[in-house]
Design an enzyme around this catalytic site. Sequence first.
Site, PDB file in Angstrom:
ATOM      1  N   GLU A 186       0.818  -1.218   0.000  1.00  0.00           N
ATOM      2  CA  GLU A 186       0.000   0.000   0.000  1.00  0.00           C
ATOM      3  C   GLU A 186       0.850   1.265   0.000  1.00  0.00           C
ATOM      4  O   GLU A 186       0.828   2.055   0.969  1.00  0.00           O
ATOM      5  CB  GLU A 186      -0.956  -0.002   1.199  1.00  0.00           C
ATOM      6  CG  GLU A 186      -1.937  -1.159   1.197  1.00  0.00           C
ATOM      7  CD  GLU A 186      -2.952  -1.095   2.351  1.00  0.00           C
ATOM      8  OE1 GLU A 186      -3.007  -0.065   3.033  1.00  0.00           O
ATOM      9  OE2 GLU A 186      -3.685  -2.073   2.544  1.00  0.00           O
ATOM     10  N   GLU A 383      -5.070  -8.628   1.183  1.00  0.00           N
ATOM     11  CA  GLU A 383      -5.736  -8.249   2.431  1.00  0.00           C
ATOM     12  C   GLU A 383      -7.206  -7.996   2.160  1.00  0.00           C
ATOM     13  O   GLU A 383      -7.550  -7.367   1.155  1.00  0.00           O
ATOM     14  CB  GLU A 383      -5.188  -6.927   3.005  1.00  0.00           C
ATOM     15  CG  GLU A 383      -3.840  -6.998   3.639  1.00  0.00           C
ATOM     16  CD  GLU A 383      -3.416  -5.648   4.207  1.00  0.00           C
ATOM     17  OE1 GLU A 383      -4.295  -4.829   4.565  1.00  0.00           O
ATOM     18  OE2 GLU A 383      -2.205  -5.422   4.277  1.00  0.00           O
TER      19      GLU A 383
HETATM   20  O1  IFM Z   1      -4.103  -2.789   9.259  1.00  0.00           O
HETATM   21  C1  IFM Z   1      -4.068  -2.314   7.962  1.00  0.00           C
HETATM   22  C2  IFM Z   1      -2.911  -2.909   7.195  1.00  0.00           C
HETATM   23  O2  IFM Z   1      -1.703  -2.673   7.838  1.00  0.00           O
HETATM   24  C3  IFM Z   1      -2.831  -2.324   5.824  1.00  0.00           C
HETATM   25  N1  IFM Z   1      -4.103  -2.440   5.138  1.00  0.00           N
HETATM   26  C4  IFM Z   1      -5.274  -2.003   5.843  1.00  0.00           C
HETATM   27  C5  IFM Z   1      -5.337  -2.641   7.209  1.00  0.00           C
HETATM   28  C6  IFM Z   1      -6.585  -2.158   7.960  1.00  0.00           C
HETATM   29  O3  IFM Z   1      -6.528  -0.787   8.127  1.00  0.00           O
END
Ligand code: IFM
Length: 490
Positions: A186, A383
Site C-alpha cells: 500500500e 488483504e
Molecule cells: O491494518 C491495515 C494494514 O496494515 C494495511 N491495510 C489495511 C489494514 C486495515 O486498516
Amino acid sequence: MDLGTGHRSERSTAPGAVGSGAAGERRFPPGFLLGAATSAYQIEGGVDLDGRGPSIWDTFAAAGHARGHTGEVAADHRRRMAEDVALMARLGLPAYRFSIAWPRVQPTGAGPANQAGLDFYRALVDELLAHGIEPLVTLYHWDLPQALEDAGGWPVRATAERFADYAAIVGAALGDRVRRWSTVNEPWCAAMLGYAAGVHAPGRTDPAAAVAAAHHLLLGHGLAVDALRAALPHGADAEIAITLNPYPVVALGDSDADRDAARRVDGLANRLWSEPVLHGAYPEDVLDDLSAVSDLAHIRDGDLAQIARPIDALGVNYYRRHHVRHESGASAPPSPWPGSPDVAVVEPPGAPTSNGWAVEPDGLTEVLVRLSREGAPPLYVHENGAAFADVVDEDGRVHDEARRRYIADHLAACLDALDAGVDLRGYMVWSLLDNFEWAEGYTQRFGIVHVDFATQRRTPKDSALWYAEVVRTGTLAAEPARPAGDGRRP
Ligand code: IFM
C-alpha cells in the site's frame, strides 16, 4: 482435524475451474491459495530484540500519535512465533502473508545484514514450511528504519536505493525457501498518510514531499524487483508482486465538479500506482493535478522503465469504496490528496464496522475486474477484512458473525471475479491476529483470532473456525450457516 465448528460442509468432488457443489456451494479452483495476513510492526513486539533498530512507527507511536499505544509488545509474535504458527496449522491455513521488519534486518536501513534479525525470519519461514504453510513475504509494510527517515525518508531518492539493497539481503537469505514475494505494501498509505496527511508515521504534512515519496516508493519497488530476481535462487520460479490498495471511486453527485473530484481521487488512489507499475507511465491528468504542489523534478529519465519492471503477480488490498464529492477546501493541506484541495471522501452512514468503514463486497469484484482489464498479471487478494468490537463471551468464544458474513461475502466476490474471467490466484484475510491498527492503536480488532493484549491469550473467533472449514473443503456455501461448534479451542 476437527475444529469443533459443527458446521456441515460437503467436500467437493469434481475438480475444475470455479464450480458449484451441493446445495448452492461454490468451489474455489484447484490451487487457489487461501490464508491470512499480518504485518511486522502490527504484531511482532520485541522491538529491542535481535539488535533491531528503531522504525518511524516506534518514533511516531512514542510521540502519542496512535492513541497513546505503541507496537512495543503488540501481539508479542516475535516471542510467540511458534505458538502462532501452530495455531495457523490447527486452523489448516495453507498460506500466511507476513512482512519483514526492515530495521530488524538492517537496524539503520543500510550496511550489512543483522544476522540475528534474519535468523528470526528464517526460523519463521522454516516453522511455516514444517507445518505445510506457504509463506508470502512482504518486504515493506511501513516500518522504515528511523535512520533513513532522519536522512530524508521516502522523499529522497537514496531511500529507494537502500530499499533495493535490503531486498537483495532478504532475497539471498530466504530465497531458497520463499517463492512468493511482495515488495511494498500500500504505497498510497506510506506516501499520502505518512507525508501529506501526517496521520501515519513519520507524520509529515508536506504535499511536495508526499509526491516525491510516492515516486520513490514506486522506484524502490522497481529496483527491488531487479534486486530480488538477481538474489533469488529460484530464478524464474519466483513470483514477485507489489501490493496496492485500489478503491472503486463513486461520485456522489453528477455535477461536473463532483465528477472531477471523483477523477482526482481515482487518479491519486488508483491510477498513480497501477499505471506506472503496469504500463510505465504516470497518468497525465494526475501529473497535472500534482504539479500544483510539486515541480516533479524528482522524476528522472529511466525511472518509469524501472518502475515497470515485469512482475509476476499483483497484490490487491480491498476494504471499501471511496464515495467522493466536490467540497471547497475539504482536502486542503494537511490531507492525503495533494494538489486536490476540494475533494471530500465521505463514509456512507450506518456502517456496521467499529471503524465506520462501509461493507461493499461487490467493490472487490469491481477492482479485480478493472485491474484485470487494465492488463494486470495474476492477482491475489493480499488483504481483506473488517474491524468489529469483538468480546470473548461467557462461553469462551468470540461470536463474530458480522466478520464471518463479511469474509463470506468477499470470498463470493472473489468467485464472481473468477467467473468473470479474472486470473485471481488467492485470498488472504486481514488479519490473522488482532493487532496494532496504526493510528487507531489497539482500538480496532481485525483478527480472526482474538488477542487479549493483557495476557496474550489467543482465541480463534467463530470466523476463524468457519474459515477453517472453507479452507478444508475448498467451498463456500451460498448461505453460510452460523457455526455452532462446541467451543473447544483448536
Ligand atoms: O491494518 C491495515 C494494514 O496494515 C494495511 N491495510 C489495511 C489494514 C486495515 O486498516
